[in-house]
Write a protein that holds these residues in place. Structure first.
Motif, PDB file in Angstrom:
ATOM      1  N   MET A 175       0.832  -1.207   0.000  1.00 10.97           N
ATOM      2  CA  MET A 175       0.000   0.000   0.000  1.00 10.97           C
ATOM      3  C   MET A 175       0.869   1.259   0.000  1.00 10.97           C
ATOM      4  O   MET A 175       0.587   2.228  -0.704  1.00 10.97           O
ATOM      5  N   ALA A 176       1.950   1.245   0.791  1.00  7.53           N
ATOM      6  CA  ALA A 176       2.863   2.388   0.824  1.00  7.53           C
ATOM      7  C   ALA A 176       3.492   2.620  -0.542  1.00  7.53           C
ATOM      8  O   ALA A 176       3.641   3.764  -0.997  1.00  7.53           O
ATOM      9  N   LEU A 177       3.836   1.534  -1.232  1.00  6.80           N
ATOM     10  CA  LEU A 177       4.428   1.657  -2.562  1.00  6.80           C
ATOM     11  C   LEU A 177       3.414   2.180  -3.570  1.00  6.80           C
ATOM     12  O   LEU A 177       3.756   2.967  -4.453  1.00  6.80           O
ATOM     13  N   ARG A 178       2.167   1.763  -3.446  1.00  8.22           N
ATOM     14  CA  ARG A 178       1.129   2.290  -4.342  1.00  8.22           C
ATOM     15  C   ARG A 178       0.972   3.797  -4.168  1.00  8.22           C
ATOM     16  O   ARG A 178       0.852   4.534  -5.141  1.00  8.22           O
ATOM     17  N   SER A 189       6.955  12.129 -12.891  1.00  8.06           N
ATOM     18  CA  SER A 189       8.310  11.623 -12.759  1.00  8.06           C
ATOM     19  C   SER A 189       8.413  10.253 -13.422  1.00  8.06           C
ATOM     20  O   SER A 189       7.439   9.507 -13.498  1.00  8.06           O
ATOM     21  N   SER A 190       9.593   9.917 -13.901  1.00  8.44           N
ATOM     22  CA  SER A 190       9.814   8.590 -14.477  1.00  8.44           C
ATOM     23  C   SER A 190      10.340   7.611 -13.434  1.00  8.44           C
ATOM     24  O   SER A 190      10.526   6.433 -13.726  1.00  8.44           O
ATOM     25  N   VAL A 191      10.590   8.104 -12.205  1.00  9.75           N
ATOM     26  CA  VAL A 191      11.111   7.243 -11.145  1.00  9.75           C
ATOM     27  C   VAL A 191      10.354   7.505  -9.847  1.00  9.75           C
ATOM     28  O   VAL A 191       9.804   8.587  -9.630  1.00  9.75           O
ATOM     29  N   VAL A 192      10.323   6.482  -8.995  1.00 12.82           N
ATOM     30  CA  VAL A 192       9.828   6.623  -7.625  1.00 12.82           C
ATOM     31  C   VAL A 192      11.029   6.913  -6.740  1.00 12.82           C
ATOM     32  O   VAL A 192      11.959   6.109  -6.671  1.00 12.82           O
ATOM     33  N   THR A 193      11.017   8.058  -6.081  1.00 18.31           N
ATOM     34  CA  THR A 193      12.168   8.475  -5.289  1.00 18.31           C
ATOM     35  C   THR A 193      12.015   8.062  -3.823  1.00 18.31           C
ATOM     36  O   THR A 193      10.932   7.642  -3.385  1.00 18.31           O
ATOM     37  N   VAL A 194      13.096   8.222  -3.078  1.00 19.58           N
ATOM     38  CA  VAL A 194      13.056   7.986  -1.635  1.00 19.58           C
ATOM     39  C   VAL A 194      12.025   8.888  -0.985  1.00 19.58           C
ATOM     40  O   VAL A 194      11.291   8.481  -0.088  1.00 19.58           O
ATOM     41  N   GLU A 195      11.948  10.136  -1.458  1.00 17.70           N
ATOM     42  CA  GLU A 195      10.980  11.079  -0.899  1.00 17.70           C
ATOM     43  C   GLU A 195       9.546  10.641  -1.187  1.00 17.70           C
ATOM     44  O   GLU A 195       8.659  10.787  -0.341  1.00 17.70           O
ATOM     45  N   ASP A 196       9.306  10.123  -2.391  1.00 17.08           N
ATOM     46  CA  ASP A 196       7.959   9.608  -2.716  1.00 17.08           C
ATOM     47  C   ASP A 196       7.582   8.477  -1.785  1.00 17.08           C
ATOM     48  O   ASP A 196       6.465   8.432  -1.256  1.00 17.08           O
ATOM     49  N   PHE A 197       8.533   7.551  -1.569  1.00 20.17           N
ATOM     50  CA  PHE A 197       8.210   6.411  -0.711  1.00 20.17           C
ATOM     51  C   PHE A 197       8.033   6.841   0.740  1.00 20.17           C
ATOM     52  O   PHE A 197       7.226   6.249   1.462  1.00 20.17           O
ATOM     53  N   ALA A 198       8.753   7.871   1.159  1.00 22.80           N
ATOM     54  CA  ALA A 198       8.577   8.368   2.530  1.00 22.80           C
ATOM     55  C   ALA A 198       7.147   8.844   2.762  1.00 22.80           C
ATOM     56  O   ALA A 198       6.600   8.655   3.858  1.00 22.80           O
ATOM     57  N   ILE A 199       6.550   9.440   1.739  1.00 20.46           N
ATOM     58  CA  ILE A 199       5.154   9.886   1.864  1.00 20.46           C
ATOM     59  C   ILE A 199       4.237   8.675   1.993  1.00 20.46           C
ATOM     60  O   ILE A 199       3.342   8.628   2.851  1.00 20.46           O
ATOM     61  N   GLY A 200       4.450   7.665   1.124  1.00 21.04           N
ATOM     62  CA  GLY A 200       3.633   6.455   1.210  1.00 21.04           C
ATOM     63  C   GLY A 200       3.787   5.731   2.526  1.00 21.04           C
ATOM     64  O   GLY A 200       2.815   5.272   3.116  1.00 21.04           O
ATOM     65  N   ARG A 201       5.027   5.639   2.998  1.00 22.22           N
ATOM     66  CA  ARG A 201       5.293   4.962   4.272  1.00 22.22           C
ATOM     67  C   ARG A 201       4.634   5.705   5.434  1.00 22.22           C
ATOM     68  O   ARG A 201       4.026   5.090   6.318  1.00 22.22           O
ATOM     69  N   ALA A 202       4.718   7.027   5.441  1.00 19.37           N
ATOM     70  CA  ALA A 202       4.135   7.801   6.537  1.00 19.37           C
ATOM     71  C   ALA A 202       2.609   7.675   6.551  1.00 19.37           C
ATOM     72  O   ALA A 202       1.988   7.556   7.611  1.00 19.37           O
ATOM     73  N   LEU A 203       2.016   7.666   5.352  1.00 19.03           N
ATOM     74  CA  LEU A 203       0.548   7.569   5.277  1.00 19.03           C
ATOM     75  C   LEU A 203       0.079   6.180   5.695  1.00 19.03           C
ATOM     76  O   LEU A 203      -0.904   6.038   6.414  1.00 19.03           O
TER      77      LEU A 203
END
Length: 203
Positions: A175-178, A189-203
């Motif tokens: 779910m965090a990755l989605r 963006s063409s990539v999923v960044t560390v910052e993008d995943f941090a948002i998913g992980r926090a949510l």
């Protein structure tokens, strides 16, 4: 996209012991749709209705409910069968202040409309729900895959040490990755960044 008010009451109708066969079948359909992603989904076939195929259904339900109404209809079986861990649950415990909307109630801001058109432009050629969809894949940015794997292991360890939570936590990393992928795609963006995943992980 299915916006649904009184979602708790809908769950009650679907999950009740007194529900009819069509209502009880909804839970299974929702679970299948959640994992279909870009593959085909075959609708049910009946005596007078032929089965249809929907490619990449990408179903999203935006359901709102009071906390009490939602939770009173769920049982342990709804956790173990994988229904509940497919929901991204966000609970608001504060009442927002009354305020005048900054934008029209009837029309979203042009920036959102333009962004949605840009995001969906690769799919404009798809004339049928049964036609093959070739999505644009996003790659891992530096360190993002490691962040995902670290989080996935942490969630798995928590489930191993807390068996009562294991079923509920089962899809947390996915779910965090989605969410991270939605964030990345939303900024083109063409990539999923560390910052993008941090948002998913926090949510």
């Amino acid at each position: 996209l299915c916006p649904m008010d009184e979602f708790g009451a809908f769950c009650g109708m679907m999950l009740s012991n007194k529900a009819g066969p069509f209502q009880r079948a909804m839970s299974k359909v929702f679970r299948e749709l959640w994992g279909t992603n870009f593959g085909p989904f075959f609708t049910s076939e009946y005596a007078q209705i032929a089965s249809d195929v929907i490619t990449a259904p990408a179903l999203s339900i935006f359901g709102v409910s009071t906390t009490k109404e939602f939770w009173k209809h769920l049982t342990g079986a709804d956790i173990s069968n994988g229904l509940l861990n497919r929901f991204l649950l966000i609970e608001n415990t504060t009442r927002p202040h009354m305020q005048e909307p900054k934008h029209s109630r009837l029309r979203p801001p042009d920036s959102i409309i333009d962004g949605m058109k840009r995001l969906c432009s690769p799919l404009e050629h798809v004339a049928s729900v049964a036609k093959e969809v070739n999505p644009r894949a996003l790659s891992w940015g530096p360190g993002a895959e490691d962040a995902f794997l670290t989080f996935a292991r942490a969630v798995q360890d928590r489930g191993d040490h807390n068996p009562d939570e294991e079923d509920y936590l089962q899809r947390t990393a996915e779910m965090a990755l989605r969410v991270a992928t939605i964030v990345a795609a939303g900024r083109f963006s063409s990539v999923v960044t560390v910052e993008d995943f941090a948002i998913g992980r926090a949510l």
